[in-house]
Design an enzyme around this catalytic site. Structure first.
Site, PDB file in Angstrom:
ATOM      1  N   LYS A 569      45.529  38.123  22.905  1.00 57.20           N
ATOM      2  CA  LYS A 569      46.355  37.051  23.462  1.00 57.20           C
ATOM      3  C   LYS A 569      46.549  36.022  22.366  1.00 57.20           C
ATOM      4  O   LYS A 569      45.896  36.084  21.319  1.00 57.20           O
ATOM      5  CB  LYS A 569      45.722  36.427  24.707  1.00 57.20           C
ATOM      6  N   ARG A 570      47.474  35.062  22.597  1.00 54.75           N
ATOM      7  CA  ARG A 570      47.652  33.984  21.639  1.00 54.75           C
ATOM      8  C   ARG A 570      46.314  33.269  21.428  1.00 54.75           C
ATOM      9  O   ARG A 570      45.534  33.123  22.364  1.00 54.75           O
ATOM     10  CB  ARG A 570      48.711  32.993  22.154  1.00 54.75           C
ATOM     11  N   LYS A 575      41.681  29.888  25.843  1.00 51.45           N
ATOM     12  CA  LYS A 575      41.514  31.334  26.025  1.00 51.45           C
ATOM     13  C   LYS A 575      40.155  31.811  25.499  1.00 51.45           C
ATOM     14  O   LYS A 575      39.748  32.945  25.706  1.00 51.45           O
ATOM     15  CB  LYS A 575      42.666  32.088  25.343  1.00 51.45           C
ATOM     16  N   THR A 663      49.192  37.939  32.229  1.00 50.32           N
ATOM     17  CA  THR A 663      49.876  39.188  32.588  1.00 50.32           C
ATOM     18  C   THR A 663      49.293  40.356  31.799  1.00 50.32           C
ATOM     19  O   THR A 663      49.372  41.505  32.238  1.00 50.32           O
ATOM     20  CB  THR A 663      51.387  39.090  32.326  1.00 50.32           C
TER      21      THR A 663
END
Length: 822
Positions: A569-570, A575, A663
């Protein structure tokens, strides 16, 4: 061990890819040779692999064109309500294979290309990704386009044709280096320029109040040139349009200033206008108030709204009167969905057109605007919210500033009438934030100017109502909805994982590809020995293939029978890539015994830390091949399509309450990985669907995070209490992972110890324990695979077809149709 089937051999076993009839194959070959011939006749006599790619792309495109024209003709005749999905990002990835899949052409192309002595997969690898997005928000828009076409909705994606998409990432000495993504260098076979629909967009200037209404004068004009890309539905002959705008300077640009001036200088200055569509801002979940970005936002909105109104006026049944000056039916024919606040200027721009140009009275115009627009919120992180300085608006969009003030005044009058004397509520709910720098809160503008506001997962939609827009929810509770995100099973199963799609089709047929809830039919097979074997075998083949890819592209050797534990992910503090780092260091210790934006510097440091940990772990002879740390360089859609089918474990470890939905989590679930994650975003609903015992859930819940905030989070408490955490942190700060630069990571450690908003240490102990449970289950392959099958069988809710069906019914007021256009 038998050599695994190639993807091309697997495809041929799957009827879903279209039976390769002899006629089709001959037709594709003939068309391919014709395109190749015309490409080469012009200037060369030796074909390169890129020539072959373009010949194939043009061959496949030929199959789209008839359907595209028929679909648009069909809409013109039926005049359905049209859906306009406005987004500053469309993260499309590659188009060739997706088009073949959706048209049912894959086997015919495969066979034709094979007969010509070429390899389809090799040609597919030549295509550039269309990287016109940062991550989740842009990829969601792409999945939505696929679902809207598959559901037969008259939908249009509108955005910007960035000349340079998300940067290419290179890792040099462990540090990130950005490189421009010149994705259009060799041309884009999927787009069609439509200069006949070019439109003017105005900036700057001044406002004048005249007897015939308000005029916006002395503006600078930039032209918006549309480029159309076809969006095919899955085997229903529907082909919708994504229209992306490119900025062009008018031919008299800077030459109107009749002072002869420097003609050359003036022509060179055309670049200033054309810079508007030059480059995608690479900020994910972060607001950087740059004037060029505001110009991009208005550019896409102004061009799109002119286009929408032109189409409304020229439609056969627009309204009774011949010139269609009547806008009463506008909301019955037009729905505008705002993908986050980036296209929020649609609200004042639609008001400007209705009031200033079409002479609709204000209250009527406001009613039409509200009924037409709807807003999707994508984040609750305060640093991501768009708050534009009033001074910037004053200069760039003076008329829009007036309109926003007027909207806000009426809104505040309404609130004041309902809550007399509550000045603090007025301050909280205003679109204009007072202070040393007055700002426009675009989220407030969106909520006020839309008839529906939605979050993107149940837990996120609740947070939206209870904190971010609490005051607005109290005012109009009926406006707030949830629409849990989804992913398209065409790209994210059939295309990227033909092996798994094949074993599923064998058991339950192929209807699940347009009705993913049918995966439930796999539940009785959870203990079926043969099915368990088939699913495990597909995963092993995908891992072998990905290992070979890593070895070829990244020169790293990994053991294909090890667990592929994937965190893609970024890079962002919320995160919590750092939590993963701490776990890796802990595992290592158990083995051996001893940018411009604020978040941007930290992102670069996190990457450097990951690569540095890899340098130590991957070269330690004691560890051998039992633990490897790979940083996947230049992660993008086409790389996701390779890594996701090979993953065993999916990391979804954001602090509870920070990831709106996610997602990627859904893609891993559908592709046979198990999830380790917090109760955040859509993880909550994934656990609900599959049973919480079939995911590895750990850590603080939203309530715990809030309680910890009230008490005050003290990282040192955890550092002092947990010896393994202390050891890992000390190793980072002492230079164990950066011996040549011992205080390389002092900023990272300082952040973790003293101002970590995302509470990494608070979840460390639970995370490490949870990872131990993962290891234990992985040692029992059969039980592991049973959990995998349960997860796949319960992933049906997370199709974007279900999401779009809900938007259509609850927000846009249209019904999906399974009508096959002839």
């Amino acid at each position: 061990m038998a050599k695994p089937l190639t993807d091309s051999e697997k495809r041929k076993q799957i009827s879903v890819r279209g039976i390769a009839g002899l006629g089709d194959v001959a037709e594709v070959r003939k068309s391919f040779n014709r395109h190749l011939h015309f490409t080469l006749v012009k200037d060369r006599n030796v074909a390169t692999p890129r020539d072959y790619f373009f010949a194939l792309a043009h061959t496949v495109r030929d199959h789209l064109v008839g359907r595209w024209i028929r679909t648009q003709q069909h809409y013109y005749e039926r005049d359905p309500k049209r859906i306009y999905y406005l987004s500053l990002e469309f993260y499309m990835g590659r188009t060739l294979q997706n088009t073949m899949v959706n048209l049912g052409l894959q086997n015919a192309c495969d066979e034709a290309i094979y007969q010509l002595g070429l390899d389809l997969e090799e040609l597919e690898e030549i295509e550039e990704d269309a990287g016109l997005g940062n991550g989740g928000l842009g990829r969601l828009a792409a999945c939505f386009l696929d679902s809207m076409a598959t559901l037969g909705l008259a939908a249009y994606g509108y955005g910007i044709r960035y000349e340079f998409g998300i940067f290419n990432q290179k890792i040099v000495n462990g540090w990130q280096v950005e490189e421009a993504d010149d994705w259009l260098r060799y041309g884009n076979p999927w787009e069609k320029a439509r200069p006949e629909y070019m439109l003017p967009v105005h900036f700057y200037g001044r406002v004048e109040h005249t007897p015939d209404g308000v005029k916006w004068l002395d503006t600078q004009v930039v032209l918006a040139m549309p480029y159309d890309t076809p969006v095919p539905g899955y085997k229903n002959n529907t082909v919708n349009t994504m229209r992306l705008w490119s900025a062009k300077a008018p031919n008299d640009f800077k030459l109107q200033d009749f002072n002869v001036g420097d003609y050359i200088e003036a022509v060179l200055d055309r670049n200033l206008a054309e810079n508007i569509s030059r480059v995608l801002y690479p900020n994910d979940n972060f607001f950087e108030g740059k004037e060029l970005r505001l110009k991009q936002e208005y550019f896409v909105v102004a061009a799109t709204l002119q286009d929408i109104i032109r189409r409304f006026k020229s439609s056969k049944f627009g309204c009774r009167d011949p010139v269609r000056t009547c806008f009463d039916t506008f909301p019955d024919k037009v729905a505008i969905q705002l993908n986050d606040t980036h296209p929020a200027l649609s609200i004042p721009e639609l008001m400007r057109i209705l009031v200033d140009v079409e002479k609709v009275d204000w209250d009527k115009a406001w009613e039409i605007t509200k009924k037409t627009c709807a807003y999707t919120n994508h984040t609750v992180l305060p640093e991501a919210l768009e708050r534009w300085p009033v001074s910037m608006f004053e200069k760039l969009l003076p008329r829009h500033l007036d309109i926003i003030y007027a909207i806000n005044q009426r809104h505040l009058d309404h609130v004041a009438a309902l809550f007399p004397g509550d000045v603090d509520r007025l301050r909280r709910m205003s679109v204009i934030e007072e202070g040393d720098c007055k700002r426009i809160n675009m989220a407030h503008l969106c909520v006020i100017g839309s008839h529906a506001v939605n979050g993107v997962a149940r837990i996120h939609s609740e947070i939206v109502k209870q904190s971010v827009f609490k005051d607005f929810y109290e005012l109009e509770p009926e406006k707030f909805q949830n629409k849990t995100n989804g992913i398209t099973p065409r790209r994210w199963l059939l295309l990227c994982n033909p092996g798994l799609a094949g074993v599923v089709v064998e058991k339950i047929g192929e209807e699940f590809l347009t009705d993913l809830s049918q995966l439930k039919k796999l539940l009785p097979l959870v203990s079926d020995e043969a099915f368990i074997r088939d699913v495990a075998k597909v995963k092993q083949e995908n891992k072998l293939k990905f290992s070979a890819f890593l070895e070829k592209e990244y020169k790293v050797k990994i053991n294909p029978s090890s667990m592929f534990d994937v965190h893609v992910k970024r890079i962002h503090e919320y995160k919590r890539q750092l939590l993963n780092c701490l776990h890796v260091i802990t595992l290592y210790n158990r083995e051996c015994g001893p940018g411009a934006a604020p978040g941007y510097h930290m992102a670069k440091m996190i990457i450097k830390l990951v690569t540095s940990i890899g340098d130590v772990v991957n070269h330690d002879p004691v560890v051998g091949d039992r633990l490897k740390v790979i940083f996947l360089e230049n992660y993008r859609v086409s790389l996701a399509e390779k890594v996701i089918p090979a993953a065993d474990l999916s990391q979804q470890i954001s602090t509870a309450g920070t990831e709106a939905s996610g997602t990627g989590n859904m893609k891993f679930m559908l592709n046979g990985a198990l999830t380790i994650g917090t109760m955040d975003g859509a993880n909550v609903e994934m656990a609900e669907e599959a049973g919480v015992e079939n995911l590895f859930i750990f850590g603080l819940r939203v309530e715990d995070v809030e309680a910890l905030d009230r008490k005050g989070y003290n990282a040192r408490e955890f550092y002092d209490r947990l010896p393994e955490l202390k050891q890992a942190v000390d190793q980072i700060s002492s230079g164990f992972f950066s011996p040549r630069e011992p205080d390389c990571f002092k900023d990272v450690v300082n952040m973790l110890m003293h101002h970590d908003r995302f509470k990494v240490f608070a979840d460390y102990e639970a995370y490490v324990q949870c990872q131990a449970q993962v290891d234990q289950l992985y040692r029992n392959p059969k039980e592991w695979t049973k959990k995998v099958i349960r997860n796949i069988a319960c992933s049906g809710k997370f199709s974007s077809d279900r999401t779009i069906t809900e938007y259509a019914r609850d927000i846009w007021g249209v019904e999906p149709s399974d009508l096959q256009i002839p």
